[in-house]
Scaffold this active site. Sequence first.
Site, PDB file in Angstrom:
ATOM      1  N   LYS A 205     -25.009  -4.727 -43.255  1.00  0.00           N
ATOM      2  CA  LYS A 205     -24.589  -3.647 -42.361  1.00  0.00           C
ATOM      3  C   LYS A 205     -23.504  -4.109 -41.373  1.00  0.00           C
ATOM      4  O   LYS A 205     -23.158  -5.286 -41.339  1.00  0.00           O
ATOM      5  CB  LYS A 205     -25.811  -3.053 -41.643  1.00  0.00           C
ATOM      6  CG  LYS A 205     -26.848  -2.464 -42.624  1.00  0.00           C
ATOM      7  CD  LYS A 205     -26.349  -1.223 -43.361  1.00  0.00           C
ATOM      8  CE  LYS A 205     -27.093  -0.894 -44.649  1.00  0.00           C
ATOM      9  NZ  LYS A 205     -28.477  -0.455 -44.511  1.00  0.00           N
TER      10      LYS A 205
HETATM   11  C1  LIG Z   1     -29.750   0.150 -45.179  1.00  0.00           C
HETATM   12  C2  LIG Z   1     -30.153   1.558 -45.048  1.00  0.00           C
HETATM   13  C3  LIG Z   1     -31.392   1.920 -44.495  1.00  0.00           C
HETATM   14  C4  LIG Z   1     -32.490   0.941 -44.235  1.00  0.00           C
HETATM   15  O1  LIG Z   1     -32.199  -0.051 -43.331  1.00  0.00           O
HETATM   16  P1  LIG Z   1     -33.231  -1.260 -43.152  1.00  0.00           P
HETATM   17  O2  LIG Z   1     -32.809  -1.886 -41.858  1.00  0.00           O
HETATM   18  O3  LIG Z   1     -33.027  -2.165 -44.328  1.00  0.00           O
HETATM   19  O4  LIG Z   1     -34.601  -0.702 -43.099  1.00  0.00           O
HETATM   20  C5  LIG Z   1     -31.646   3.262 -44.262  1.00  0.00           C
HETATM   21  N1  LIG Z   1     -30.748   4.208 -44.587  1.00  0.00           N
HETATM   22  C6  LIG Z   1     -29.559   3.914 -45.150  1.00  0.00           C
HETATM   23  C7  LIG Z   1     -28.610   5.022 -45.462  1.00  0.00           C
HETATM   24  C8  LIG Z   1     -29.235   2.577 -45.415  1.00  0.00           C
HETATM   25  O5  LIG Z   1     -28.066   2.292 -46.017  1.00  0.00           O
END
Ligand SMILES: *Cc1c(COP(=O)(O)O)cnc(C)c1O
Length: 409
Positions: A205
Amino acid sequence: MKAFRKETNKDLGPEDKGGFIPFSLPSIGDEEIEAVSEVLRSGWITTGPVAKAFEEEFASYVGAAHAVALNSCTAALHLALETVGLKSAEAVITSPLTFAATAEVVRYFDARPVFIDIEPGSMNMDASLLDEKISSLKKDGITPRAVIAVHYAGLPSDMDTVMEIARRHGVFVIEDAAHALSASYKGRPVGSIGDITCFSFYASKNITTAEGGMATTDNPEWAKRMRIMSLHGIDRDAWMRHRGENTWRYEIVEAGYKYNLTDMAAAMGLVQLRKAGGFLGRRTEIASVYDTELGGIPQISLPVKRPPGDVVHAWHLYVLRLDLEMLVIDRDRFIQELKSRGVGASVHFIPLHIHPYYRDMYGYVPGDFPAAYDAYGRVVSLPIYPAMSDGDVQRAAAAVLDVAEKFKR
Ligand SMILES: *Cc1c(COP(=O)(O)O)cnc(C)c1O
């Protein structure tokens, strides 16, 4: 590989190494390593003062009154739904073109995720379908408790429309901003718009703590609720137990969860947060290079932009849509061809309604959400991250052009 990572991460603009360009790489510098080491040496490694500091800086970065640090965005989404009072048999409306987390948290409550098709340009939930969907749920006697707006790729959803319709119907607005740290909508940062906004610090991210998340809100009661529920329903922060006289005393006020973020992770998060503006700048630069290099090729549609001033795109993903009518290969083969040219690519997302769990539980067929299903057959996410060198970006773009030309119909 190890050497390559070290090299690229030391400097945001290293020269082209000519190796495989991975789809995603975190940008971790000596500052993160030093900050984590400091926590490790401090004697307090789990949730404590560093997590608190991370919450405060984060809240101020996104313009929210409160931020609650958690161990994932999934946890944040779960606690957000718990906090707005989701009950079994109620409905939560969202996009089918998202990650597993967005809908699975609804199932935790034995409630129903109700999908609305995407708007094929922005790839976000088509907000013009929201009013009718809410009305028809109500007519069927189903309470629509919340809508989860997913800001696909980092492009904010049409929040004015979503908020207006949701408010009118008494439906809460939760944002899945896993892609959208640093994005803004009509001058308002994502994190300060809906009722509760959920961010991810997963490795890929826009900023990362390896695993981690944050929930932001302006409502002090909700922030308190999420904080209590994130730590076993105990109504004091863990580290507070170690101060005062009765350091052992605590009260369980709910059956909570174990979703707290460690100070080790928060230390990394604080450093990353201070780099977030720079990261956004580099992501935006890469997106504009792709725009320039790949524009005007009929085999490819570029990501949709909004007029500057209207939104700031977080550019978590740069998603091409293939014009399959203009190509003799399909999307899967396109990605294979990129790989054979040394470029990692990915697909965001396999729509939730065609996965066995949702398909079988709700009897969906692919055509139930035709725009999401059509997008699925066309989308290719290109590498876009600050650790890419200019040469990497040029090479990735050249590989796309080469595949598009070689396999032109
Ligand atoms: C990565 C992601 C999540 C989940 O994030 P985590 O921190 O891994 O729980 C939720 N929604 C979207 C659209 C994502 O890309």
